[in-house]
Design an enzyme around this catalytic site. Sequence first.
Site, PDB file in Angstrom:
ATOM      1  CB  SER A  18     -12.857  13.682  51.145  1.00 18.05           C
ATOM      2  OG  SER A  18     -13.430  14.701  51.890  1.00 18.05           O
ATOM      3  CG  HIS A  19     -10.197  16.083  53.680  1.00 20.31           C
ATOM      4  ND1 HIS A  19     -11.137  15.090  53.762  1.00 20.31           N
ATOM      5  CD2 HIS A  19      -9.207  15.754  54.513  1.00 20.31           C
ATOM      6  CE1 HIS A  19     -10.736  14.199  54.654  1.00 20.31           C
ATOM      7  NE2 HIS A  19      -9.565  14.564  55.110  1.00 20.31           N
ATOM      8  CG  ASP A  70     -18.286  15.650  51.883  1.00 26.74           C
ATOM      9  OD1 ASP A  70     -17.245  16.351  51.907  1.00 26.74           O
ATOM     10  OD2 ASP A  70     -18.281  14.406  51.997  1.00 26.74           O
ATOM     11  NE  ARG A  71     -14.034  16.646  55.403  1.00 28.93           N
ATOM     12  CZ  ARG A  71     -13.082  16.257  56.237  1.00 28.93           C
ATOM     13  NH1 ARG A  71     -12.275  17.144  56.775  1.00 28.93           N
ATOM     14  NH2 ARG A  71     -12.920  14.981  56.530  1.00 28.93           N
ATOM     15  CG  ASP A 103     -14.717  18.606  51.167  1.00 30.23           C
ATOM     16  OD1 ASP A 103     -15.782  18.980  50.640  1.00 30.23           O
ATOM     17  OD2 ASP A 103     -14.525  17.448  51.577  1.00 30.23           O
ATOM     18  CG  ASP A 133     -16.133  14.926  48.772  1.00 32.55           C
ATOM     19  OD1 ASP A 133     -15.578  15.737  49.532  1.00 32.55           O
ATOM     20  OD2 ASP A 133     -16.716  13.907  49.181  1.00 32.55           O
ATOM     21  CE  LYS A 184     -18.111  15.340  55.592  1.00 29.58           C
ATOM     22  NZ  LYS A 184     -17.958  13.887  55.418  1.00 29.58           N
TER      23      LYS A 184
HETATM   24  C1  G16 Z   1     -15.175  11.433  56.267  1.00 25.62           C
HETATM   25  C2  G16 Z   1     -16.497  11.016  56.819  1.00 25.62           C
HETATM   26  C3  G16 Z   1     -16.843  11.877  57.999  1.00 25.62           C
HETATM   27  C4  G16 Z   1     -15.724  11.862  59.023  1.00 25.62           C
HETATM   28  C5  G16 Z   1     -14.436  12.278  58.355  1.00 25.62           C
HETATM   29  C6  G16 Z   1     -13.213  12.258  59.254  1.00 25.62           C
HETATM   30  O1  G16 Z   1     -15.291  12.717  55.740  1.00 25.62           O
HETATM   31  O2  G16 Z   1     -17.506  11.120  55.850  1.00 25.62           O
HETATM   32  O3  G16 Z   1     -18.040  11.423  58.531  1.00 25.62           O
HETATM   33  O4  G16 Z   1     -16.010  12.715  60.081  1.00 25.62           O
HETATM   34  O5  G16 Z   1     -14.198  11.420  57.274  1.00 25.62           O
HETATM   35  O6  G16 Z   1     -12.792  10.986  59.431  1.00 25.62           O
HETATM   36  P1  G16 Z   1     -11.407  10.620  60.109  1.00 25.62           P
HETATM   37  O7  G16 Z   1     -11.359  11.395  61.396  1.00 25.62           O
HETATM   38  O8  G16 Z   1     -11.534   9.145  60.302  1.00 25.62           O
HETATM   39  O9  G16 Z   1     -10.296  11.033  59.183  1.00 25.62           O
HETATM   40  P2  G16 Z   1     -14.798  13.051  54.270  1.00 25.62           P
HETATM   41  O10 G16 Z   1     -15.122  14.502  54.080  1.00 25.62           O
HETATM   42  O11 G16 Z   1     -13.324  12.743  54.270  1.00 25.62           O
HETATM   43  O12 G16 Z   1     -15.573  12.120  53.397  1.00 25.62           O
END
Ligand code: G16
Length: 544
Positions: A114-115, A282-283, A278, A280, A377
Amino acid sequence: MTQIVTVQTQPYDGQAPGTSGLRKKVKVFQQANYAENFIQSVFDSVTREPGSTLVIGGDGRFHNRTVIQQAIRMAAANGYGRVLVGRGGILSTPAASHVIRKYKASGGLVLSASHNPGGPDEDFGIKYNIANGGPAPEGVTRAIHARTLEIDRWFTVEARDVDLDRIGDVEVGAMTVSVIDPVADYADLMEELFDFAAIRKAVAGGFTMRFDAMSAVTGPYAVEILENRLGFAKGTVVNGTPLEDFGGHHPDPNLIHARELHDLMMGEDAPDIGAASDGDGDRNLIIGRGRFITPSDSLAMLAANIEIAPAYKGRLAGIARSMPTSAAADRVAEALGVPCFETPTGWKFFGNLLDAGKVTICGEESAGTGSDHVREKDGLWAVLLWLNILAVRQIPVDRLAREHWARFGRNYYARHDYEGIDKDGADALMAGLEDSLGSLAGRSVGALRVKLADSFSYTDPVDGSVSENQGIRVLFEDGSRIVFRLSGTGTQGATLRVYLERYEPAGGRLDEDTGAMLAEQIAAADAIAGITRHTGRSAPDVIT
Ligand code: G16
């Protein structure tokens, strides 16, 4: 007959999927059998028919292609009939979700951290999505983790690497691998959901934007949709080529890592809207000219206007948000007479609500918004919904925000992150909070008085499953709130997240500085949790 090769292995500790799959340093994934153990544990645990289809895609980060080739050979040895993989190994997370649904696959492997940053010394991740296109629910991730603890072999076939850059079908063992265009299906779906004609008209009339793809996966999607199909000027999409190390940046669309975009939007030459996505895809980040929109507000504003978009006309069934997300969306739900659901952090918790038709739009404070069009998302979807609303209402972002607050009131909101802190200190802080839960109610902290404190627990209204210990909530008598939780997506030490919120009703002080409005809650957070004492930090690393 294809020869199936059995490779002996031993379990690795620590392969429990976190908030969103297994995320570790690339070096950890490069250990012998590490990725294979996890992938085989997935194949051993999930429900699928022999000959079924598996989708494989990733955000293009370093190590993506290596794991895709491993996963293809393993899928062939594990009885899959077909693998769909995006060209170049690319599929944004929402696009992967759509492809799983559209081609009725039994599931998919989404390779992303992800990010988090990418590169040989940075992060990698593997997540399994089920047949509805969404992240595996906790029952499935628990089964996968249990399997990783006892695994003693994995299966593969001997086959050459697939040319991931050539669209078309090739055979690997008895299985077909289809390399597909990663963008086309997704772009077509967006065109079905939104009023592209209205947006095109606004663009022709001078509406401008900047989209920062952060050298991550959304570049090709954004160029196709925003520039080619909607007519925004060439160069509207910046950092549009996916790079294995994201150009050395954090592909995290927040005010720290998308600073340049923020500064542009606050300056004299700002376009009408600035957006980013971000690693991937999704954000999302939304900034109007001179006006940053928090993800929590974005959810509320989009929900209040979603029926403007053709595919959502007359069908807002309900809204869902994660617990730490502000209650701005709750006020919209109340006003519109639809239910609002509060789930734990993690998109997987929205899956059942979406499948059951109980909600149409969901969102999280962590810059995620999406709807029932996929089960992830979706960054570009959120941007396009904003564009659709602005184009039809012919209103600037700033005015839309002010009008929204004037009607619903404003939830001032901030998240403070303490990143890479000592794990023991973080655990001690959370344990201390839990121990104090019984005695917090009635306590005064500065001008605030605690009304209730608890550890959030969620019972899924569809399948009755219970998820406990999903964050500590401290609610004050004046309606403000602090939430504490540890991140489930980091790869080093621990990250403490402190979520601060305060409501100002319609007619109140609606255009004040967020930090100033939350000063009492910020001081109370340290007094209640001993943040400085446990973490050694006197200020957060990131404020969003
Ligand atoms: C993932 C999840 C999200 C979550 C986020 C933050 O996002 O898919 O639903 O809100 O992590 O998680 P944490 O607060 O545990 O770091 P992503 O964009 O990283 O896949």
